[in-house]
Design an enzyme around this catalytic site. Structure first.
Site, PDB file in Angstrom:
ATOM      1  N   LYS A 198       0.650  -9.721  -8.969  1.00  9.51           N
ATOM      2  CA  LYS A 198      -0.614  -9.248  -8.387  1.00  9.51           C
ATOM      3  C   LYS A 198      -1.378  -8.524  -9.473  1.00  9.51           C
ATOM      4  O   LYS A 198      -0.855  -7.607 -10.104  1.00  9.51           O
ATOM      5  CB  LYS A 198      -0.365  -8.307  -7.202  1.00  9.51           C
ATOM      6  CG  LYS A 198      -1.651  -7.798  -6.560  1.00  9.51           C
ATOM      7  CD  LYS A 198      -1.381  -7.097  -5.228  1.00  9.51           C
ATOM      8  CE  LYS A 198      -2.696  -6.869  -4.482  1.00  9.51           C
ATOM      9  NZ  LYS A 198      -3.336  -5.600  -4.817  1.00  9.51           N
ATOM     10  N   MET A 207       0.847  -1.197   0.000  1.00 12.06           N
ATOM     11  CA  MET A 207       0.000   0.000   0.000  1.00 12.06           C
ATOM     12  C   MET A 207       0.880   1.242   0.000  1.00 12.06           C
ATOM     13  O   MET A 207       1.675   1.440   0.928  1.00 12.06           O
ATOM     14  CB  MET A 207      -0.932  -0.014   1.216  1.00 12.06           C
ATOM     15  CG  MET A 207      -1.999  -1.104   1.138  1.00 12.06           C
ATOM     16  SD  MET A 207      -3.049  -1.194   2.604  1.00 12.06           S
ATOM     17  CE  MET A 207      -1.992  -2.096   3.755  1.00 12.06           C
ATOM     18  N   ARG A 226      -6.433  -2.514   3.523  1.00  8.37           N
ATOM     19  CA  ARG A 226      -6.678  -1.411   4.454  1.00  8.37           C
ATOM     20  C   ARG A 226      -7.039  -1.857   5.860  1.00  8.37           C
ATOM     21  O   ARG A 226      -6.669  -1.201   6.829  1.00  8.37           O
ATOM     22  CB  ARG A 226      -7.746  -0.484   3.875  1.00  8.37           C
ATOM     23  CG  ARG A 226      -7.191   0.398   2.759  1.00  8.37           C
ATOM     24  CD  ARG A 226      -8.286   1.049   1.946  1.00  8.37           C
ATOM     25  NE  ARG A 226      -9.000   0.079   1.130  1.00  8.37           N
ATOM     26  CZ  ARG A 226     -10.111   0.346   0.471  1.00  8.37           C
ATOM     27  NH1 ARG A 226     -10.638   1.548   0.546  1.00  8.37           N
ATOM     28  NH2 ARG A 226     -10.695  -0.577  -0.273  1.00  8.37           N
ATOM     29  N   ASN A 275      -7.753 -10.984  -2.953  1.00  7.52           N
ATOM     30  CA  ASN A 275      -7.566  -9.665  -2.356  1.00  7.52           C
ATOM     31  C   ASN A 275      -8.774  -8.804  -2.718  1.00  7.52           C
ATOM     32  O   ASN A 275      -9.382  -8.990  -3.764  1.00  7.52           O
ATOM     33  CB  ASN A 275      -6.259  -9.062  -2.894  1.00  7.52           C
ATOM     34  CG  ASN A 275      -6.059  -7.601  -2.544  1.00  7.52           C
ATOM     35  OD1 ASN A 275      -5.835  -6.774  -3.418  1.00  7.52           O
ATOM     36  ND2 ASN A 275      -6.129  -7.273  -1.274  1.00  7.52           N
ATOM     37  N   GLY A 276      -9.104  -7.878  -1.830  1.00  5.23           N
ATOM     38  CA  GLY A 276     -10.168  -6.924  -2.124  1.00  5.23           C
ATOM     39  C   GLY A 276     -11.326  -7.029  -1.144  1.00  5.23           C
ATOM     40  O   GLY A 276     -12.022  -8.042  -1.104  1.00  5.23           O
ATOM     41  N   GLY A 277     -11.506  -6.006  -0.313  1.00  3.04           N
ATOM     42  CA  GLY A 277     -12.681  -5.939   0.558  1.00  3.04           C
ATOM     43  C   GLY A 277     -12.684  -6.893   1.734  1.00  3.04           C
ATOM     44  O   GLY A 277     -13.713  -7.092   2.379  1.00  3.04           O
ATOM     45  N   CYS A 327      -2.276  -1.716 -10.112  1.00  2.00           N
ATOM     46  CA  CYS A 327      -2.390  -0.344  -9.631  1.00  2.00           C
ATOM     47  C   CYS A 327      -3.017   0.539 -10.717  1.00  2.00           C
ATOM     48  O   CYS A 327      -2.529   0.576 -11.840  1.00  2.00           O
ATOM     49  CB  CYS A 327      -1.018   0.188  -9.250  1.00  2.00           C
ATOM     50  SG  CYS A 327      -1.040   1.907  -8.746  1.00  2.00           S
ATOM     51  N   HIS A 379      -6.767  -9.260  -7.149  1.00  4.72           N
ATOM     52  CA  HIS A 379      -7.687  -8.281  -6.568  1.00  4.72           C
ATOM     53  C   HIS A 379      -9.005  -8.440  -7.325  1.00  4.72           C
ATOM     54  O   HIS A 379      -9.056  -8.220  -8.528  1.00  4.72           O
ATOM     55  CB  HIS A 379      -7.108  -6.870  -6.731  1.00  4.72           C
ATOM     56  CG  HIS A 379      -7.926  -5.811  -6.064  1.00  4.72           C
ATOM     57  ND1 HIS A 379      -7.395  -4.603  -5.681  1.00  4.72           N
ATOM     58  CD2 HIS A 379      -9.232  -5.753  -5.712  1.00  4.72           C
ATOM     59  CE1 HIS A 379      -8.344  -3.863  -5.126  1.00  4.72           C
ATOM     60  NE2 HIS A 379      -9.467  -4.548  -5.143  1.00  4.72           N
TER      61      HIS A 379
END
Length: 341
Positions: free
Chosen positions: A144, A23, A240, A216-218, A105, A176
């Site tokens: 990724k 990140m 996050r 990945n994601g959420g 990204c 992701h």
């Protein structure tokens, strides 16, 4: 040049059961040291470093890390095979456990250099890049990616992308589970607005059983992470939530995800372990704020958390701030009377 098989060591495969996402502006060396104190086993990632900055620029200081951070992976951004090969060699020499290529990204800056998520449109180029990276160093090379970009149909493009990149030697992918919209959405919006498609990622594991696939994601809890592992996925990458509520994700991870039998650490003990680290950082000319900015969410949801954040935020900016600030802030947390220990 001697070609190295891109083999996934058992330890790295195991570590990738739970990883903390790369990140920007967050997962620097101080953040990773903190996270490592909370979980012995989770795989940690650097912020993305661009290959041109490493090879042609003066970005090598971004690769510095504490040996305690192992297992630790570096994420590279770029789209030039020779440059990525040279950057991979540099990262291998720095003793990173893994080099990850960013194909996810969505930022404008990244697009203009034609890397990141824009590379989802060029699987053959990604294959050339990873083949050059694999040939350049024995360090493992991973990818990724997103499930697609813009008007692409993920159910069509994602399997083709994975198949093409697998043929070049990559054995571990983190997906992701959102598209990236290169036109019309900001990088921040790209983290939330495109809908999540978890079933498609699960389908990729069924379609490519030989690959190590992380989702990945959420993902915001260990319960959710464990549920994904129970479906047969090999790994879960948390972004996050691992940064904003690290205690919820990382303090129980070794026991719940990796089967460790030692008791889980307490956030208070982690804070005390950060005191000598901060003292070393100050002695090297650093500032308290460089480290404490990553610790603000450590007691999220607990009594005293607001006072903890306030004391660290305000106090770290003082020119004379030192590690005693941590003890002052910790005294606001219920149970802070253990400080004499």
């Amino acid at each position: 040049m001697e070609h190295h098989e891109n083999s996934t060591g058992p330890d790295l495969r195991r570590a990738a059961r739970l990883s903390v996402a790369p990140m920007m502006d967050w997962t620097d060396r101080h953040c990773r040291y903190l996270h490592r104190l909370m979980s012995r086993h989770a795989l940690l990632y650097t912020e993305m470093v661009t290959a041109p900055a490493l090879v042609r620029g003066d970005a090598r200081h971004l690769l510095e890390f504490d040996p305690a951070e192992h297992p630790v992976a570096v994420q590279l951004g770029g789209s030039d095979p020779a440059e990525l090969a040279a950057a991979t060699r540099i990262c291998g020499d720095q003793d990173y456990d893994e080099v990850n290529l960013n194909v996810g990204c969505p930022s404008d800056r990244v697009q203009s250099g034609c890397f990141g998520a824009a590379l989802m449109q060029q699987p053959a180029l990604v294959a050339d890049c990873v083949a050059a990276m694999i040939a350049a160093s024995p360090v493992e090379v991973t990818v990724k990616c997103r499930i697609g970009v813009d008007d692409q149909d993920p159910a069509q493009v994602l399997p083709h992308f994975i198949e093409t990149v697998r043929a070049a030697g990559v054995r571990r992918f983190t997906i992701h589970a959102r598209k990236a919209w290169l036109q019309g959405l900001s990088p921040k919006e790209n983290r939330d607005i495109p809908p999540l498609d978890y079933p498609l990622v699960l389908q990729m594991k069924r379609d490519f059983p030989d690959l190590h696939i992380s989702i990945n994601g959420g993902i915001t809890s260990l319960d959710q992470a464990q549920a994904f592992l129970d479906t047969g996925l090999d790994g879960v990458m948390v972004g996050r939530a691992a940064y904003h509520t690290p205690a919820d994700i990382l303090l129980q991870a070794d026991q719940r995800i990796f089967g460790a039998t030692a008791p889980a650490r307490r956030a208070e003990d982690v804070v005390l372990d950060m005191v000598p680290y901060i003292n070393r950082h100050l002695a090297a000319g650093g500032r308290v704020h460089n480290v404490t900015r990553h610790m603000l969410g450590l007691f999220a949801g607990r009594p005293g958390a607001r006072a903890w954040r306030r004391i660290l935020s305000q106090g770290a900016s003082r020119p004379d701030a030192d590690a005693t600030l941590l003890r002052e802030a910790l005294a606001q947390i219920g149970g802070g009377d253990r400080l004499s220990a």
